[in-house]
Design a protein around this motif. Structure first.
Motif, PDB file in Angstrom:
ATOM      1  N   ALA A 233     -16.767  16.142 -84.779  1.00  0.00           N
ATOM      2  CA  ALA A 233     -15.869  16.120 -83.627  1.00  0.00           C
ATOM      3  C   ALA A 233     -16.003  14.781 -82.917  1.00  0.00           C
ATOM      4  CB  ALA A 233     -16.219  17.263 -82.678  1.00  0.00           C
ATOM      5  N   SER A 234     -14.887  14.287 -82.403  1.00  0.00           N
ATOM      6  CA  SER A 234     -14.935  13.044 -81.625  1.00  0.00           C
ATOM      7  C   SER A 234     -15.572  13.318 -80.262  1.00  0.00           C
ATOM      8  CB  SER A 234     -13.518  12.492 -81.426  1.00  0.00           C
ATOM      9  OG  SER A 234     -12.773  13.331 -80.563  1.00  0.00           O
ATOM     10  N   TYR A 235     -15.902  12.237 -79.556  1.00  0.00           N
ATOM     11  CA  TYR A 235     -16.460  12.408 -78.212  1.00  0.00           C
ATOM     12  C   TYR A 235     -15.451  13.107 -77.312  1.00  0.00           C
ATOM     13  CZ  TYR A 235     -18.339  11.273 -73.601  1.00  0.00           C
ATOM     14  OH  TYR A 235     -18.823  11.353 -72.322  1.00  0.00           O
ATOM     15  N   LEU A 236     -14.154  12.749 -77.443  1.00  0.00           N
ATOM     16  CA  LEU A 236     -13.111  13.410 -76.669  1.00  0.00           C
ATOM     17  C   LEU A 236     -13.081  14.910 -76.961  1.00  0.00           C
ATOM     18  CD1 LEU A 236     -10.591  13.462 -74.855  1.00  0.00           C
ATOM     19  CD2 LEU A 236      -9.247  12.808 -76.868  1.00  0.00           C
ATOM     20  N   ASP A 237     -13.184  15.277 -78.254  1.00  0.00           N
ATOM     21  CA  ASP A 237     -13.224  16.696 -78.619  1.00  0.00           C
ATOM     22  C   ASP A 237     -14.351  17.412 -77.892  1.00  0.00           C
ATOM     23  OD1 ASP A 237     -11.161  16.250 -80.436  1.00  0.00           O
ATOM     24  OD2 ASP A 237     -12.520  15.999 -82.143  1.00  0.00           O
ATOM     25  N   ARG A 238     -15.520  16.777 -77.865  1.00  0.00           N
ATOM     26  CA  ARG A 238     -16.689  17.418 -77.259  1.00  0.00           C
ATOM     27  C   ARG A 238     -16.527  17.560 -75.746  1.00  0.00           C
ATOM     28  NH1 ARG A 238     -19.330  13.811 -80.851  1.00  0.00           N
ATOM     29  NH2 ARG A 238     -20.173  12.577 -79.125  1.00  0.00           N
ATOM     30  N   VAL A 239     -15.943  16.548 -75.120  1.00  0.00           N
ATOM     31  CA  VAL A 239     -15.694  16.622 -73.674  1.00  0.00           C
ATOM     32  C   VAL A 239     -14.732  17.760 -73.355  1.00  0.00           C
ATOM     33  CG1 VAL A 239     -14.620  15.433 -71.721  1.00  0.00           C
ATOM     34  CG2 VAL A 239     -16.196  14.199 -73.215  1.00  0.00           C
ATOM     35  N   LEU A 240     -13.631  17.855 -74.120  1.00  0.00           N
ATOM     36  CA  LEU A 240     -12.657  18.902 -73.859  1.00  0.00           C
ATOM     37  C   LEU A 240     -13.236  20.288 -74.146  1.00  0.00           C
ATOM     38  CD1 LEU A 240     -10.756  16.531 -73.505  1.00  0.00           C
ATOM     39  CD2 LEU A 240      -9.044  17.735 -74.860  1.00  0.00           C
ATOM     40  N   ALA A 241     -14.054  20.402 -75.191  1.00  0.00           N
ATOM     41  CA  ALA A 241     -14.678  21.690 -75.494  1.00  0.00           C
ATOM     42  C   ALA A 241     -15.582  22.129 -74.358  1.00  0.00           C
ATOM     43  CB  ALA A 241     -15.462  21.593 -76.801  1.00  0.00           C
ATOM     44  N   GLU A 242     -16.352  21.191 -73.808  1.00  0.00           N
ATOM     45  CA  GLU A 242     -17.259  21.520 -72.706  1.00  0.00           C
ATOM     46  C   GLU A 242     -16.498  21.999 -71.481  1.00  0.00           C
ATOM     47  OE1 GLU A 242     -20.487  19.235 -69.816  1.00  0.00           O
ATOM     48  OE2 GLU A 242     -19.879  18.330 -71.717  1.00  0.00           O
ATOM     49  N   ARG A 243     -15.338  21.374 -71.231  1.00  0.00           N
ATOM     50  CA  ARG A 243     -14.576  21.696 -70.025  1.00  0.00           C
ATOM     51  C   ARG A 243     -13.647  22.895 -70.191  1.00  0.00           C
ATOM     52  NH1 ARG A 243     -13.839  17.148 -66.740  1.00  0.00           N
ATOM     53  NH2 ARG A 243     -15.785  15.940 -66.675  1.00  0.00           N
ATOM     54  N   LEU A 244     -13.166  23.143 -71.423  1.00  0.00           N
ATOM     55  CA  LEU A 244     -12.054  24.079 -71.593  1.00  0.00           C
ATOM     56  C   LEU A 244     -12.369  25.331 -72.401  1.00  0.00           C
ATOM     57  CD1 LEU A 244      -9.168  21.531 -72.315  1.00  0.00           C
ATOM     58  CD2 LEU A 244      -9.714  22.645 -70.140  1.00  0.00           C
ATOM     59  N   ASP A 245     -13.363  25.306 -73.274  1.00  0.00           N
ATOM     60  CA  ASP A 245     -13.616  26.472 -74.120  1.00  0.00           C
ATOM     61  C   ASP A 245     -13.809  27.729 -73.264  1.00  0.00           C
ATOM     62  OD1 ASP A 245     -13.360  25.043 -76.404  1.00  0.00           O
ATOM     63  OD2 ASP A 245     -15.441  25.238 -77.071  1.00  0.00           O
ATOM     64  N   GLY A 246     -13.029  28.749 -73.563  1.00  0.00           N
ATOM     65  CA  GLY A 246     -13.118  30.006 -72.832  1.00  0.00           C
ATOM     66  C   GLY A 246     -12.204  30.108 -71.636  1.00  0.00           C
ATOM     67  N   ARG A 247     -11.639  28.987 -71.170  1.00  0.00           N
ATOM     68  CA  ARG A 247     -10.699  29.042 -70.056  1.00  0.00           C
ATOM     69  C   ARG A 247      -9.371  29.619 -70.554  1.00  0.00           C
ATOM     70  NH1 ARG A 247     -12.721  25.586 -65.987  1.00  0.00           N
ATOM     71  NH2 ARG A 247     -11.202  26.612 -64.614  1.00  0.00           N
ATOM     72  N   ARG A 248      -8.632  30.253 -69.666  1.00  0.00           N
ATOM     73  CA  ARG A 248      -7.383  30.901 -70.040  1.00  0.00           C
ATOM     74  C   ARG A 248      -6.209  30.214 -69.356  1.00  0.00           C
ATOM     75  NH1 ARG A 248      -8.453  35.460 -72.782  1.00  0.00           N
ATOM     76  NH2 ARG A 248      -6.298  36.189 -72.611  1.00  0.00           N
ATOM     77  N   VAL A 249      -5.101  30.133 -70.090  1.00  0.00           N
ATOM     78  CA  VAL A 249      -3.874  29.547 -69.547  1.00  0.00           C
ATOM     79  C   VAL A 249      -2.728  30.520 -69.770  1.00  0.00           C
ATOM     80  CG1 VAL A 249      -4.598  27.156 -69.868  1.00  0.00           C
ATOM     81  CG2 VAL A 249      -3.430  28.339 -71.728  1.00  0.00           C
ATOM     82  N   LYS A 250      -1.684  30.400 -68.949  1.00  0.00           N
ATOM     83  CA  LYS A 250      -0.547  31.307 -68.994  1.00  0.00           C
ATOM     84  C   LYS A 250       0.601  30.707 -69.794  1.00  0.00           C
ATOM     85  CE  LYS A 250      -1.594  33.465 -64.520  1.00  0.00           C
ATOM     86  NZ  LYS A 250      -1.102  33.733 -63.135  1.00  0.00           N
ATOM     87  N   ASP A 251       1.266  31.555 -70.542  1.00  0.00           N
ATOM     88  CA  ASP A 251       2.489  31.197 -71.253  1.00  0.00           C
ATOM     89  C   ASP A 251       3.640  31.819 -70.474  1.00  0.00           C
ATOM     90  OD1 ASP A 251       4.728  31.135 -72.881  1.00  0.00           O
ATOM     91  OD2 ASP A 251       3.667  31.631 -74.717  1.00  0.00           O
ATOM     92  N   PRO A 252       4.409  31.006 -69.711  1.00  0.00           N
ATOM     93  CA  PRO A 252       5.445  31.581 -68.853  1.00  0.00           C
ATOM     94  C   PRO A 252       6.656  32.105 -69.606  1.00  0.00           C
ATOM     95  CG  PRO A 252       5.564  29.194 -68.798  1.00  0.00           C
ATOM     96  CD  PRO A 252       4.349  29.539 -69.604  1.00  0.00           C
ATOM     97  N   VAL A 253       6.795  31.742 -70.879  1.00  0.00           N
ATOM     98  CA  VAL A 253       7.927  32.220 -71.665  1.00  0.00           C
ATOM     99  C   VAL A 253       7.596  33.553 -72.325  1.00  0.00           C
ATOM    100  CG1 VAL A 253       9.484  31.721 -73.580  1.00  0.00           C
ATOM    101  CG2 VAL A 253       8.754  29.876 -72.059  1.00  0.00           C
ATOM    102  N   ALA A 254       6.432  33.635 -72.975  1.00  0.00           N
ATOM    103  CA  ALA A 254       6.014  34.878 -73.617  1.00  0.00           C
ATOM    104  C   ALA A 254       5.395  35.862 -72.628  1.00  0.00           C
ATOM    105  CB  ALA A 254       5.023  34.584 -74.738  1.00  0.00           C
ATOM    106  N   LEU A 255       5.172  35.411 -71.383  1.00  0.00           N
ATOM    107  CA  LEU A 255       4.574  36.257 -70.344  1.00  0.00           C
ATOM    108  C   LEU A 255       3.227  36.815 -70.808  1.00  0.00           C
ATOM    109  CD1 LEU A 255       7.768  38.193 -69.145  1.00  0.00           C
ATOM    110  CD2 LEU A 255       6.794  36.066 -68.242  1.00  0.00           C
TER     111      LEU A 255
END
Length: 498
Positions: free
Chosen positions: A65-87
């Motif tokens: 994994a790149s350094y960017l990959d690792r940074v994003l994994a640390e910050r985002l893994d497990g976080r949830r986001v909403k899909d406003p079209v599929a609700l």
């Protein structure tokens, strides 16, 4: 591709394949061996939804994994986001992307026999490694990626490669059987190559153009139709701190949570690539950043160097690759006037997005907004000037720009019926025995994965079918009082008469 990608009709759009994931799976494995794919099977099974066998491993160990990959994994893994079209909601997780790019051979491959990459002449080449030159496009000086030279190096002396020659017409006899091709040499002369089997492998646009030039295989009126690509929505931002772009391949990881599921009934599915190369695709080379800092802030010398270093080191891009379904209105035809340097009609492309894809982009942009917010990133996405974004549309007061991934597909689509498709599941043209059109042009759906592996798997499957058909035709028949007067009808794979 995922198993559900082979039948999007179940979700109310697109076309169904005449074969299933299970039928193609052995050829996926064979293609992964030929290409030398690097990936983590457990990760792909658990987080990308691929139904890989528990004991399967890829030929090469996954790329780091790149350094960017690792940074994003640390910050985002497990976080949830909403899909406003599929609700609906989806959990984020950074997942490594399989690559046909040599890394470290996997010693566990083939039950411990290991994987040995092959060089240009078919010999083991343990030095064939990706060394992260950041120049995968337009070239890769380490020769780490798969190249046809590796396959051509294993050709026998009976194979002849005719270069600087362009096929202008496929030839058929009175019964419609393919007998060879007519081609134009570099010096302008016309020549003919005779063959028992003709295989068109010039990719989606040129395969369709050649069939149209030849006036062949179009009983269904589907030659050139159903052109698909991966329309790509790009969003870009500046992170609060340096993440070291331009290290290694252009992308090594992504988010796979939006590729499947019931949401694709109301919007196109998509996968998200994490771009390792800053704003290179979205805004161009770093020269643009330099010019902007000079013109807008008047920076020069040491101040300019510091500002450029700070900006570039914090750049990253998200690449949303959308599935586009087969639409007969998107097509390749022959241009009525324009000719290429050989005097042949140029291909004329008619292309647009339907509402299903546009709704997918609306969902993707909303997901991007949430990811940037979770990262504390400064959104710089801006689809201006219009000339730089010829693919664009407005939706609810917001402008969306998109680019093509160059993954053309669907122009000689496969199916179950000669009245609704160009080729069968073996990529044989329904109307012409001995004529095959292979490649992404045969795909009834393009799904969300890059299509190279599927294209290679289909090619290996067709090659096996061609070999079986020719072997059955040429196999001596036992001479008996019955067979001496009864010609044999060869039956290729699938049981249909040749």
């Amino acid at each position: 591709m995922l198993p559900e990608d082979f039948d999007t009709e179940a979700f109310g759009y697109g076309r169904r394949w005449p074969l299933t994931y299970d039928a193609l799976e052995p050829y996926y494995r064979a293609a992964e061996r030929e290409l030398g794919v690097a990936a983590d099977a457990a990760e792909q099974r658990e987080h990308a939804g691929l139904p890989l066998a528990d004991d399967y491993v890829f030929p090469m160990r996954p790329l780091p994994a790149s350094y960017l990959d690792r940074v994003l994994a640390e910050r985002l893994d497990g976080r949830r986001v909403k899909d406003p079209v599929a609700l609906s909601e989806a959990a984020l997780r950074v997942v490594g992307t399989p690559h046909a790019r040599n890394g470290i051979p996997n010693s566990a491959y083939e039950h411990g026999r290991g994987y040995v990459p092959r060089g240009a002449h078919g010999r083991p080449d343990p030095a064939n490694r990706c060394v992260g030159n950041a120049s995968c496009i337009p070239h890769c000086p380490s020769y780490a990626k798969y190249t046809p030279l590796k396959t051509q190096g294993r050709w026998s002396d009976s194979v002849r490669l005719r270069d600087r020659a362009v096929v202008s017409r496929v030839l058929v006899d009175g019964s419609g059987r393919a007998t060879g091709v007519e081609y134009l040499s570099h010096d302008g002369t016309v020549a003919v190559a005779h063959a028992d089997v003709v295989v068109l492998a010039a990719h989606a646009v040129e395969n369709a153009r050649l069939l149209l030039l030849s006036g062949l295989a179009n009983r269904s009126d589907q030659v050139g139709r159903n052109l698909m690509d991966h329309p790509v929505l790009l969003t870009w931002s500046l992170l609060p701190h340096a993440v070291g772009p331009y290290r290694g391949p252009g992308s090594t990881s992504g988010f796979e949570s939006f590729r499947a599921g019931p949401g694709r009934r109301v919007r196109a599915p998509f996968r998200i690539e994490i771009g390792n190369w800053g704003w290179a695709w979205s805004k161009g080379a770093v020269d643009g950043d330099v010019a902007q800092l000079i013109s807008e802030q008047g920076l020069l010398g040491a101040e300019l160097r510091r500002a450029v270093g700070d900006r570039i080191s914090r750049q990253f891009t998200l690449q949303f690759e959308m599935e586009q379904s087969a639409d007969p209105a998107n097509r390749v035809t022959l241009h009525p006037h324009a000719r290429d340097p050989l005097g042949l009609p140029r291909p004329l492309v008619t292309y647009d997005l339907d509402d299903h894809v546009k709704e997918g982009m609306v969902a993707a942009r909303a997901v991007s907004d949430q990811i940037f917010a979770l990262l504390g990133a400064e959104d710089h996405t801006d689809f201006t000037p219009p000339a730089a974004w010829p693919g664009r549309f407005d939706h609810d007061g917001r402008t969306y720009g998109y680019r093509g991934a160059g993954h053309a597909a669907g122009t000689h689509i496969m199916g179950d019926s000669p009245t609704a498709s160009v080729v069968d599941s073996w990529q044989r043209c329904w109307d012409h025995p001995g004529l095959y059109a292979v490649g992404c042009g045969s795909m009834p759906s393009v799904a969300t994965a890059n299509p190279t592996l599927t294209m290679a798997a289909l090619a290996l499957r067709s090659a096996e079918g061609i070999e079986a058909e020719l072997a059955a035709r040429d196999r001596p028949a036992p001479l008996t009082s019955h067979t001496a007067h009864t010609p044999r009808t060869p039956r290729p794979p699938g049981g249909a008469p040749a």
